[in-house]
Scaffold this motif. Structure first.
Motif, short mmCIF file in Angstrom:
data_model
loop_
_atom_site.label_atom_id
_atom_site.label_comp_id
_atom_site.label_asym_id
_atom_site.label_seq_id
_atom_site.Cartn_x
_atom_site.Cartn_y
_atom_site.Cartn_z
N VAL A 445 0.84 -1.19 0.00
CA VAL A 445 0.00 0.00 0.00
C VAL A 445 0.88 1.25 0.00
N LEU A 446 0.64 2.12 -0.97
CA LEU A 446 1.33 3.40 -1.06
C LEU A 446 0.39 4.51 -0.64
N PRO A 447 0.93 5.64 -0.18
CA PRO A 447 0.08 6.78 0.12
C PRO A 447 -0.63 7.27 -1.15
N GLY A 448 -1.94 7.52 -1.05
CA GLY A 448 -2.69 8.06 -2.17
C GLY A 448 -3.00 9.54 -1.94
N GLU A 449 -3.81 10.07 -2.79
CA GLU A 449 -4.18 11.48 -2.68
C GLU A 449 -5.28 11.68 -1.65
N ASN A 450 -5.24 12.83 -0.98
CA ASN A 450 -6.29 13.23 -0.04
C ASN A 450 -6.57 12.17 1.03
N LYS A 451 -5.47 11.67 1.64
CA LYS A 451 -5.56 10.68 2.71
C LYS A 451 -6.31 9.42 2.28
N THR A 452 -5.97 8.96 1.08
CA THR A 452 -6.45 7.67 0.62
C THR A 452 -5.24 6.76 0.46
N ALA A 453 -5.48 5.53 0.06
CA ALA A 453 -4.39 4.58 -0.10
C ALA A 453 -4.41 4.03 -1.52
N TYR A 454 -3.22 3.70 -2.03
CA TYR A 454 -3.06 3.22 -3.40
C TYR A 454 -2.38 1.85 -3.33
N THR A 455 -2.99 0.84 -3.95
CA THR A 455 -2.51 -0.54 -3.80
C THR A 455 -1.59 -0.95 -4.96
N ILE A 456 -0.60 -1.78 -4.60
CA ILE A 456 0.33 -2.38 -5.57
C ILE A 456 0.27 -3.89 -5.38
N SER A 457 -0.05 -4.63 -6.43
CA SER A 457 -0.18 -6.08 -6.32
C SER A 457 1.20 -6.75 -6.31
N ALA A 458 1.21 -8.01 -5.88
CA ALA A 458 2.46 -8.77 -5.90
C ALA A 458 3.00 -8.91 -7.32
N THR A 459 2.11 -8.98 -8.30
CA THR A 459 2.53 -9.05 -9.70
C THR A 459 3.27 -7.79 -10.11
N GLU A 460 2.75 -6.63 -9.71
CA GLU A 460 3.42 -5.37 -10.02
C GLU A 460 4.77 -5.28 -9.30
N LEU A 461 4.81 -5.78 -8.08
CA LEU A 461 6.08 -5.81 -7.34
C LEU A 461 7.12 -6.62 -8.12
N GLY A 462 6.70 -7.76 -8.68
CA GLY A 462 7.60 -8.57 -9.48
C GLY A 462 8.13 -7.83 -10.69
N LYS A 463 7.29 -7.01 -11.30
CA LYS A 463 7.72 -6.20 -12.44
C LYS A 463 8.74 -5.15 -12.01
N TRP A 464 8.55 -4.57 -10.82
CA TRP A 464 9.55 -3.63 -10.28
C TRP A 464 10.91 -4.33 -10.16
N VAL A 465 10.88 -5.51 -9.58
CA VAL A 465 12.12 -6.25 -9.37
C VAL A 465 12.79 -6.55 -10.70
N GLN A 466 12.01 -7.00 -11.66
CA GLN A 466 12.56 -7.32 -12.98
C GLN A 466 13.15 -6.08 -13.64
N ILE A 487 6.55 -15.98 -5.35
CA ILE A 487 6.59 -16.38 -6.76
C ILE A 487 6.89 -15.19 -7.66
N GLN A 488 6.23 -14.08 -7.44
CA GLN A 488 6.39 -12.94 -8.34
C GLN A 488 7.75 -12.28 -8.21
N THR A 489 8.28 -12.17 -7.01
CA THR A 489 9.59 -11.53 -6.86
C THR A 489 10.71 -12.46 -7.37
N ILE A 490 10.60 -13.75 -7.07
CA ILE A 490 11.62 -14.68 -7.57
C ILE A 490 11.53 -14.80 -9.09
N ARG A 491 10.31 -14.85 -9.62
CA ARG A 491 10.15 -14.90 -11.08
C ARG A 491 10.70 -13.64 -11.72
N GLY A 492 10.64 -12.52 -11.01
CA GLY A 492 11.19 -11.27 -11.52
C GLY A 492 12.70 -11.22 -11.47
N GLY A 493 13.33 -12.22 -10.87
CA GLY A 493 14.79 -12.28 -10.88
C GLY A 493 15.46 -12.01 -9.55
N ALA A 494 14.69 -11.76 -8.48
CA ALA A 494 15.31 -11.51 -7.18
C ALA A 494 15.98 -12.78 -6.67
#
Length: 561
Positions: A445-466, A487-494
């Protein structure tokens, strides 16, 4: 000429090596090895003495035991013991199985002469003998199989040097490949690897119950710590050990744990460290096998009534998720560039309302409120202290993304990915909120606008790692350790990912990471570097400081060698 003396009752006044074998081929082989061993002024003193020592032969383990019982000032102990893996208890007899007498002799030496280094010679893989060697610090198994030896004399010298120096370039490792109905065990030593056949679980009917009970367990209920969390984990750990380990390698692990020193305030010395690492491996490409990820392998324990034998606080260990497709990229090799590893610190102090999405159905959860985190900067201060305290030799100054008046939501996510793509970071350290849903869906979960929250999935995390080629992903957040994250982080190459299965507290996290990074960064240039020792030491440290909190039991380390 055979240089080994068959001495029945001598009183040696010289350095000696005790050779225990009933086969004449072994002395001949040792003659060949020792004849070509070079001795120079640079050869360590103890190794010089071993190379020049008189070799004495005993034809059975019983005879060898009698020899060692007679050690005195006039009759010194041998500098080295070389044991034939097929030797018998008595000369001229046949034992019930290969390796039985040699294994029994190693057990006897553990008490009678624990300081004498031992080399075991074996021309075939013997499971009982492999395990007996694995569980001892100053014993090495040297294979005499001709098809494995490219330069046998050189490998023999290396084995001796590693043995007497206490240094091991390759860690000894037991990998437990966990399946639905059976497990396969792989034993890796300095000079080979042995794999067993699949061994069916005797009590496999307990596995579905364990998966269900562990999946429903949380030491916290309504934000409060349950009073019986320790006893529940003791029971789960004992049952897990009984199902997965006890009927195969369990006795060896239990014996190994008994000889270990109690957890210390400082990292263990080389002589204190257990001689073996553990890996629990599952097939990440098989949906039914991935269900096993929920099992807390780290908490397996041979004792029901003791919380001091959880594997995670005693043995270097990690999980491994086996995947057919993993993104491969050239490692940064920062050490060849003369620099310390770089870390990107994601300061994700999100607060506000948020909904998550189930991967399996696409449905949204009910809206949840996330409170701001109070001590999120403690871990950042810790990393800064490590970097500055080592004069930036262990770690470069952390680069921080996120924080007050910083980007939020999608713009923050894009900034993180851009930094990873261009910054060549070895470590991604996320500090903030995360969650794992009932179907395994995992979100940061990342900070969103106006005191909301913005979600990042494990799949997106794997793309960051890659995109960034990160070697280590650290998730300092609640419920971030899931099979999807692994699975997603290791598949991304971590190479490794570290997270927590339950809620965490800030004070415990700081204590955990203080020790984790100390050990992880200390040996990061070593060929044998792994996350296992850093994970074990961090669990020890957190448990010693906060034994009443379950953070040490919550940590999960996954490594992809």
């Amino acid at each position: 000429m055979n240089q080994i003396v068959q001495a029945l009752d001598p009183v040696p006044r010289f350095d000696r090596i005790l050779v225990v074998t009933n086969r004449d081929v072994v002395p001949d082989l040792l003659d060949l090895f020792f004849a070509v061993l070079p001795v120079t002024d640079e050869t360590p003193a103890l190794l010089q003495k071993i190379f020049r020592a008189q070799r004495q032969r005993r034809s059975s383990t019983n005879a060898a035991e009698e020899d060692l019982k007679g050690v005195s000032e006039a009759r010194p102990a041998p500098l080295l013991i070389i044991v034939d893996g097929t030797v018998n208890f008595e000369a001229g007899t046949t034992d019930s199985g290969l390796g039985v007498a040699a294994s029994h002799f190693l057990n006897w030496l553990e008490t009678a002469a624990p300081m004498i280094p031992v080399m075991v010679l074996s021309s075939t893989m013997i499971e009982k003998l492999e395990l007996a060697v694995l569980s001892r610090r100053n014993v090495v198994l040297f294979s005499t199989r001709p098809d494995l030896a490219h330069d046998a004399s050189s490998e023999f010298r290396d084995a001796l040097e590693n043995l007497v120096s206490g240094k091991r370039r390759v860690k000894r490792r037991i990998t437990i490949d966990v399946g639905q109905d059976s497990a396969t065990y792989r034993f890796k030593t300095e000079y080979g690897e042995f794999c067993t056949d699949a061994k069916p679980y005797i009590n496999k009917q307990h596995i579905p119950f364990l998966i269900q009970s562990v999946g429903a367990f949380n030491p916290y209920r309504g934000g409060d710590l349950q009073p019986d969390w320790k006893s529940t984990l003791n029971l789960i750990g004992y049952q897990l050990f009984d199902v997965l380990i006890n009927d195969s390698i369990g006795p060896h692990i239990a014996a190994m744990l008994k000889t270990m020193p109690p957890p210390a305030a400082k990292p263990m010395t080389d002589m204190q460290q257990v001689a073996v690492e553990l890996r629990f491996e599952i097939n990440g490409d098989h949906p039914d096998d991935t269900k096993l990820f929920v099992l807390p392998f780290e908490l397996a324990s041979p004792n029901l009534d003791s919380a001091e034998t959880f594997l995670c606080t005693l043995v270097p260990m990690a999980r491994r998720v086996r995947l057919a497709q993993i993104y491969r990229r050239e490692p940064h090799k920062f050490y060849l560039q003369g620099r310390a590893p770089r870390v990107l610190f994601v300061r994700a102090n999100a607060q506000g309302n948020v909904k998550f999405v189930y991967d399996t159905t696409g449905e949204r959860t009910e809206e949840q409120y996330l409170a701001p985190l109070k001590n999120i900067d403690d871990e950042l201060d810790l990393l800064k202290h490590i970097a500055k305290g080592s004069k930036y030799k262990l770690l470069k100054r952390p680069i921080v993304v996120g924080g007050p008046n910083a980007r939020t939501g999608l713009e923050l996510a894009k900034a993180i990915r851009h930094l990873l793509e261009t910054g060549r970071f070895e470590i991604l350290h996320f500090s903030g909120h995360s969650t794992r849903l009932e179907d395994g869906s995992t979100y940061l979960v990342l900070p969103g606008e106006n005191k909301t929250a913005y979600t990042i999935s494990a799949t997106e995390l794997g793309k960051w790692v890659q995109a960034g080629g990160c070697e280590l992903v650290v998730l300092s957040s609640c419920r971030g350790a899931s099979v999807q994250t692994a699975i997603q982080t290791i598949r991304g190459g971590a190479k490794a990912v570290l997270g927590f299965r339950w809620d965490v507290d800030a004070a415990g996290c700081k204590r955990f990471f203080d020790r984790f990074y100390e050990v992880y960064l200390r040996d990061i240039h070593s060929e044998s570097h792994s996350i296992g020792e850093a994970y074990r030491d961090a669990c020890q440290n957190a448990k010693a400081a906060f034994s009443g909190m379950p953070l040490w039991a919550s940590a999960v380390a996954v490594e992809n060698e």
